[in-house]
Structures are given as C-alpha cells and as structure tokens.
Design a protein around this motif. Sequence first.
Motif, short mmCIF file in Angstrom:
data_model
loop_
_atom_site.label_atom_id
_atom_site.label_comp_id
_atom_site.label_asym_id
_atom_site.label_seq_id
_atom_site.Cartn_x
_atom_site.Cartn_y
_atom_site.Cartn_z
N ALA A 1 6.39 -5.70 7.81
CA ALA A 1 6.46 -6.35 9.11
C ALA A 1 7.73 -5.93 9.84
O ALA A 1 8.71 -5.49 9.24
CB ALA A 1 6.43 -7.87 8.95
N THR A 2 7.73 -6.10 11.15
CA THR A 2 8.88 -5.81 12.00
C THR A 2 9.60 -7.12 12.31
O THR A 2 8.96 -8.13 12.60
CB THR A 2 8.43 -5.15 13.31
OG1 THR A 2 7.76 -3.93 13.01
CG2 THR A 2 9.62 -4.87 14.22
N MET A 3 10.94 -7.11 12.24
CA MET A 3 11.70 -8.29 12.60
C MET A 3 11.57 -8.54 14.10
O MET A 3 11.65 -7.60 14.89
CB MET A 3 13.17 -8.11 12.24
CG MET A 3 14.05 -9.31 12.54
SD MET A 3 13.67 -10.71 11.46
CE MET A 3 14.42 -10.12 9.95
N ALA B 1 -0.83 0.85 4.61
CA ALA B 1 -0.03 0.90 3.39
C ALA B 1 1.22 1.74 3.59
O ALA B 1 1.17 2.86 4.10
CB ALA B 1 -0.87 1.47 2.25
N GLY B 2 2.36 1.17 3.20
CA GLY B 2 3.62 1.89 3.27
C GLY B 2 4.20 2.03 4.65
O GLY B 2 5.25 2.67 4.82
N LYS B 3 3.58 1.44 5.67
CA LYS B 3 4.04 1.59 7.05
C LYS B 3 4.60 0.26 7.57
O LYS B 3 4.15 -0.81 7.18
CB LYS B 3 2.91 2.04 7.97
CG LYS B 3 2.21 3.33 7.53
CD LYS B 3 3.14 4.52 7.63
CE LYS B 3 2.41 5.81 7.27
NZ LYS B 3 3.30 6.98 7.31
N ARG B 4 5.57 0.37 8.45
CA ARG B 4 6.07 -0.82 9.15
C ARG B 4 5.40 -0.88 10.50
O ARG B 4 5.38 0.09 11.24
CB ARG B 4 7.59 -0.76 9.31
CG ARG B 4 8.20 -2.07 9.77
CD ARG B 4 9.72 -1.98 9.81
NE ARG B 4 10.30 -1.74 8.52
CZ ARG B 4 10.54 -2.69 7.62
NH1 ARG B 4 10.22 -3.95 7.89
NH2 ARG B 4 11.09 -2.38 6.46
N SER B 5 4.85 -2.03 10.83
CA SER B 5 4.04 -2.13 12.03
C SER B 5 4.46 -3.34 12.86
O SER B 5 4.83 -4.39 12.32
CB SER B 5 2.56 -2.27 11.63
OG SER B 5 1.77 -2.59 12.75
N ASP B 6 4.37 -3.18 14.19
CA ASP B 6 4.64 -4.32 15.06
C ASP B 6 3.41 -5.20 15.23
O ASP B 6 3.42 -6.12 16.06
CB ASP B 6 5.18 -3.85 16.42
CG ASP B 6 4.25 -2.89 17.12
OD1 ASP B 6 3.11 -2.69 16.65
OD2 ASP B 6 4.65 -2.31 18.15
N GLU B 7 2.35 -4.92 14.46
CA GLU B 7 1.21 -5.84 14.43
C GLU B 7 1.45 -6.96 13.43
O GLU B 7 0.68 -7.91 13.37
CB GLU B 7 -0.07 -5.08 14.09
CG GLU B 7 -0.50 -4.11 15.19
CD GLU B 7 -1.92 -3.64 15.04
OE1 GLU B 7 -2.35 -3.43 13.89
OE2 GLU B 7 -2.61 -3.51 16.06
N TRP B 8 2.47 -6.81 12.62
CA TRP B 8 2.98 -7.89 11.78
C TRP B 8 4.43 -8.12 12.20
O TRP B 8 5.25 -7.20 12.17
CB TRP B 8 2.96 -7.52 10.31
CG TRP B 8 1.59 -7.49 9.67
CD1 TRP B 8 0.39 -7.53 10.29
CD2 TRP B 8 1.32 -7.41 8.27
NE1 TRP B 8 -0.62 -7.47 9.38
CE2 TRP B 8 -0.08 -7.40 8.12
CE3 TRP B 8 2.11 -7.34 7.12
CZ2 TRP B 8 -0.70 -7.31 6.87
CZ3 TRP B 8 1.50 -7.27 5.89
CH2 TRP B 8 0.11 -7.26 5.76
N ILE B 9 4.77 -9.32 12.58
CA ILE B 9 6.13 -9.62 13.04
C ILE B 9 6.66 -10.82 12.26
O ILE B 9 6.01 -11.86 12.19
CB ILE B 9 6.16 -9.92 14.56
CG1 ILE B 9 5.76 -8.67 15.34
CG2 ILE B 9 7.54 -10.40 14.99
CD1 ILE B 9 5.71 -8.86 16.84
N LYS B 10 7.84 -10.65 11.67
CA LYS B 10 8.45 -11.77 10.95
C LYS B 10 9.47 -12.45 11.85
O LYS B 10 10.28 -11.80 12.50
CB LYS B 10 9.09 -11.30 9.65
CG LYS B 10 10.04 -10.13 9.74
CD LYS B 10 10.46 -9.69 8.35
CE LYS B 10 11.30 -8.42 8.40
NZ LYS B 10 11.66 -7.91 7.07
N ILE B 11 9.39 -13.75 11.90
CA ILE B 11 10.26 -14.56 12.74
C ILE B 11 10.99 -15.54 11.84
O ILE B 11 10.36 -16.41 11.23
CB ILE B 11 9.45 -15.31 13.82
CG1 ILE B 11 8.66 -14.32 14.68
CG2 ILE B 11 10.37 -16.17 14.68
CD1 ILE B 11 7.70 -14.99 15.65
#
Length: 853
Positions: free
Chosen positions: A544-546, A727-737
């Motif tokens: 995920a992206t921060m 897999a293995g990729k960082r994506s802005d479709e997952w965002i950690k808050i």
Amino acid sequence: MGSKQQTVTVAGRKLKLTNLEKVLYPEAVTTKAEVIEYFQTIAPVMLPHIRRRAVTRKRWPDGPGTTDDPKDAFFRKNLEDSAPAWVPRLGMQHSDHVNIYPLAEDEAVLAWFGQVAALELHVPQWRFDASVAPFIPQDQEGEPPVAERRNPDRLVLDLDPGAGTDVTDCAQVARWCREVLDDIGLPSVPVTSGSKGIHLYAALDGSYTSDQVSEVAKELARSLEADHPKEVVSQMKKTARKGKVFIDWSQNNANKTTVAPYSLRGRPQPWVAAPRTWEELKDPDLGQLTFQEVLERVAEGTDPLADFGRYTDPGEADSPAVAEPAPKKTQQKTKDIEDALTKYRSMRDAAKTPEPVPEDSPAAREGNPIFVIQEHHATALHYDTRLERDGVLVSWAVPKGPPLEVGGQGLAVQTEDHPIEYAEFEGTIPKNEYGGGEVFIWDSGTVEIEKWEKKKVVFVLHGQPEGGLGGVPRRYALVQTDEKGKNWLIRLMKDQPKQSAARKSPAKKSPTQGKADSKTTPYSRTAKDEPVSLPDPLPSPMLATMGAAKDLRGEDWIFEAKWDGYRILSAVHHPNEEDTPGAVELRSRNGKDYTTVFPELAELADLAPPGTVLDGEVVALNSSHRPDFGLLQRRGRLTKKREIDRAAERIPVHYMVFDVLHTAEHGDLTDRPYTERREILRELVASGKQVQVPEDLGDELDHAVEISEELKLEGILAKRAKSTYRAGKRSDEWIKIKHDNHADVVIIGWRQGKSGRAKTFGSLLLAIEDDDGELTYAGRVGTGFSDAELTEIRQQLETITRKTPPVHDVPREDASDATWVTPKIHAEVKHSGITRDHRLRHPTWRTVKPTDA
C-alpha cells in the motif's frame, strides 16, 4: 541570537557574529541569525558528509534576493584572509597553483560559514588523505600542507529537469536509476536538491578512481537514455534537454563538486538539499523543503542518510575528523591475517555492534573448512556468502541469493574478509552502524574448495537439511568480472555432485528467486484430479501507499483495519498421504520462512483447503488484547525449537487473513477484483483459535476511523473495490492511513539545548509506565514546545535532578549528555506509532499532565 553583534563560543572556539538581524531571504523574512542557528542545529547530521572534503562556498553577502529581484553571488575556493585562525585547512595542488581550502570539521566552522553568508557549501566526492592532519594556524606554525585526494567514497547523479519538466519527472528518473544501481550492488539515497531537481547518492568503498566512477555513471546515464529516449538525456548540450530530465554524470569528476546534503540553497526561499526517503518520491506533490521543515524532520528522527557510507572513513571520529590510529594488537599476527581483518576491525566499533570484533589473531582451526550464507536485511536485502580460507571468512554480497537452478548465475560483490566467529552471528546491527539491519543464517555447513585462483573459485557447499540450499551439496563457481576484483559472478555449475536418494529433498529458493514476471500468471492449474501447483517461493505481497483521507478520490473504497504486525503470505500444500492434513508454509514480505517460528498457525491446514494461498498479518496481542509489536518481535527473533514452543504458550500469535490469491477450485485470483476475492475468502476460510478472517470496516471512512481508534489500532487500509492484486508492487489503489496516537509518558531527563535553547533544553527523555509501574525508555521529544513551556519545564526539572538514569535501557547516544531527573512529571505526547525497538515514532509535545491524572 537576535542582537546585532555578539561574540559566542561554539565547539570551544570564539566567533564574532555581526548583523544578525540582516534579512538574507526576503520572501521568507529569514535573518542571518536564523541561518547560523540552522547550521548549528543541523551540524550533527550534516558534518559526516562534508568532513575531510574541500569546501567551496557560494556566498551571497546581501542574500539571494527575491524571485523578481535576485542578488549576485560569488564562488570562493581559496580560504578568506579574514577567516578565524582556528579554521582547519589543507592545500590542494591544481595544474598550476595550490588552493587552500577550509575543512568543516565541527559546528564552529559551520557557524563561521553562516556569518559570511556562505549559504551553499559544495564538496567533491572524495576526501583528503587522512594521513595528513589539518593545519590550524593558532596551533601550528608554517604553511598548510598539500594533501592528496583519496579515491571517491560515493557516486553522485544530478537529475536536472529540462524545460517542461519538474521534480516529479526527476523522481521517476530517479527510480529508474535506482533499479540499475541496485542491480550492481549500489543502494542509493535520493536528495531533493533545494533548487529544481534531485541528487542520488550511492556509497563506494574507495576501490575506484574518479575517472572509473565517472565512466560508470556515464554509462548508466547513456543506458537509461537509450531505454527512455523521450524522458532522459545524458548530453551536456542544453538545447537537447527540453521536455527531458538530464542525468548529469559529470559530478563524479575529481574537479567537480556537488552541493552538500543539508546545505542551504541560494534561492528566494530558504530551501535545503534535503535527503528524502524513496517513499516520499512517490508523492505527486513532491517539492523542495525549507530549512524549518528539514529541522522538524531531523528532530523527529528522519535522516535517510543516517547510515550512508559509514565505512568510507574507517574510524572517523565525530570531532575532530582525523581518526586516532588503531590500537596495537596484543598478540603478534601473521601479516596475511592482519591484512585480512584490519579493514573489518576498522569498520566496526565493538561497543556499538553485537558483531564479533576479535582483537587477537584467530587461532588455527582444525577440521573441514566451513561456509555460511547470511540473509542480511540492510539498506537492500542481500545474501552474504562467506567461505573459510587462511583463517578468515572470505566474503561476497550476493543481491539475489545463490542461484539454485543449474546454469543460473547472479552478481556477487566482494566485501571485506570476516573473522571465523562471524559464521555463528545472527542478530540486529544498529541502524547507524555499518551494515545496519537484521542478519539471519540462511544456511551453513562445510565447503570443499576445488579451485582457488585469483579470478576464479570453484567450491561445493554442504549445508543443513533444512537450510536454504535444500539439504543437497551444490557446486558453484565465482568468477571475477573486473580488474579491481570487486565484481564477480556466482554460477551454479552444470556438473553437480551426486547425492543419495535420502538427500534428494526439494531446495528452498532464496526469497528473491523464482518470482513471476508481472505480465505472467504466477500460478498454474492442472487437471482437476491432480494437485494444483503452488509458487515456490511464494510471491511478494502487494504493498500500500502511505496517504491521508484527501487521497481517497471516488467512492469505491472499502476499509480494513491496519494491524501492527508481520506481513505474512501463507500456503496450504496438498497432503502427502491420504487423510493427512496439508502442510502450512509461512513467508514474510521479504521471503523469510516463518513456518517453524509460528507453529501455532499450523491450524490453518484445518481451516482452509489445500491449494490455498492467503495474505494477512501476524500479530501478538498484549494483556489488553491490542496488537503489540514488541511482543511479536520477541517471538519473531527466536530460532531454537524449545524456545519457540515455550514462547508459543506464553505469547501466542494470531494470523489476521485479509486476502486470498489462489485456491484449488478457482486457480489464480490475482486478476479478480478485491470485493470478489474477499467474498471467496469468507466462503473458503473459517476462523479458528489463532487464525481469524476479520470483517472489513465497511465503505464509510468516518465509521472506519472511529472503529479503528476505538480498538486502538495503528490505522486503516483503504482498498479500491475493483483493485486487482499486483504481487510485489506498491499501488495507490491501496492506501494506508495512520492515526495520530497519544501516549502518557514520564519525563526522566533532558538533553542540553543549543543556540536559542541553550538556557532551556534541546529535548526531553521519556519513559512509559506499564501496568506494574515499571518504566521503560520511550525515546525523546524535541518539538511542539512553546517558549513559555520550554522555560517552565526546565525550571521544574531543575528541582528534581538526580545522578543516575531512572531506567536501564537508554541508548548511549541519548544518554551521553543527559541530565537525569526523578520520574515525577507526567506528560502527554502525540506520536505516529511504536518503532521496532519500542520507541515512540515521531513524538511531538502536547502538555504536562496534572499530578492527579
């Protein structure tokens, strides 16, 4: 520092400061006093990058001016005649003359730079020969000696945006450069230049000349230009740069300089050449940082260059820069062994690292020579492959691990020889020490040396039955690929040793091997009556992206709890015999095998059918049933079965499953949307005693945040309903808050302040009290105070001082100049989580709590 003129003492040197109220940056109304204070405050993180280097200054006597009214500047190489007599200096021979350069060895020199408005400090990539002491007129007579240049200890790429591009375009090019540098074993750190672009720094060991490093940088720039002709240019001609990012490789020329990390820039705003994290470079709003922002980052503990190039000046002291000679050894060593381990010793301080640092010569060891391969989670994951020869472990860093398929090969970078005792080392090398990070033994055993020549080594490794080599003997060749002997290839030879049937067990692949290409399906399906093959090793998890709530564009978001634990992918394999449950495999995001570390999670075999691959987080819960990363670390570090079994009873872990990547029925699910995968997960996997499938937190942000805060979790994860699993990729479709957390703390001491805080304190040392009233060290806080609070708190602390620390676990670097107090004053701080060593992450002061709180 607001008066017009004063004489101050800095690092034991007297310096007259004048015109302190003069505004140097009109747009930001930044005065000379603030510039000098910045240099003083930033000195601890800036000086390691400029010591022993020739400092060229770019001075703006009247400041850089404004955007509409820029002021003139001038470069100064030769040391000013008006320089204080205590400024250390050395001469450097140019083609037809000698220049005398100042050396920035301590805070006093930086303060003088600020006094003469030397806003930009430019230094080369090399340092002066350490055998020549700096010349200081007030302590010595004569003229400064001319010193030789050492080979460069860093490679620098200057990414300069052409017309029509900006710093975000430079960030993309920086990522491409990073991939190439990683491939050749040179992990890099980005620095937003404080002007327009980005600098990349990669540490070197001093084996190569400036010309050789320049050639490597030039070839890198040309290769990226060939791969990305529309985005990258490597030519010096300015007319070729429009719409492209120029990779200036020439900064590595011995006669060139680069603005130093943490230097101010002569721009309308007081921007800084600021080291950044790779995560930050993904920010679409990436920009330059002002000196106030940089000071806040450093106060919070953010220094991406903290462990950069620690080995470049062996033994370099904090001040002065010239290292003391190594102590004489207590025993006579053979020349070969002393030469082999001298470099190793010079790069380590036995008082600061748990690594073995033997003072005496290694005793002769009987028996077959040994080997060890250590999984090293440093700046970049690599596998240290060490072979015993002549009383030491000759060592290579292998970025992707030893190849396990016949004919496979990879890069190996030769490093310093290690002592034999290192073969048993596992543990944590402190962050600021050379090689800082976790070290695990991947495999070890005996080695048969078949050939050992200058440019080729052939050997057979006999590892452990459960080791990374798969319990079978393996024949490798190491072949040197350069003249310096630094770069090698490691190859698994076609002619492999014969093995008995009893030893033919499947090999464990190294964590970075066998990963599927992102364009191919990582799983394969066979006929329904045959077992479905699972990937070996398991793929890396999607990352995920921060971000923050403002980053959630659109309405198709689903929210999950963010657990403070180990990210673990699991696989339930097919049973070996009828009616036998399938074996469970657990792998971390870096590929480390945790199957035996968390044996209680074997119950997953009873909760999910064979052929299932899951993604989730392993957590340990405290007495309040909240995730406790400290407890989890205690479990994760254990390696002996007896210790693991005991700990599993006292500190059981839980596996929070939130995604499914593959099933025997559906095959590969990574191309299916998140909501569909979650539905399959709920139908497929049952919750048990240690394995749970938590419900998501719904599709309402406020509701999700409220629940997460109520449960005192680290934060939430926002996932697009239609997101596929990359897999293995960082994506802005997952965002950690993450949430802003608050902690109740006790003040146990203070550290002396500098400049404007000289009469109060620089930071407070904190402890946290557990349910039994025991205190443990929690770090220090230096931001968030008002002027009134600084004065009031210092006055309170003065009345309760004591001679000894109230807690036993304060790191030496924090305790070095601390004044201790009786732990009576309770307070509250804001922070962003707990670090791995149980410290508060980025604490900010809130308030003193009443005594009855």
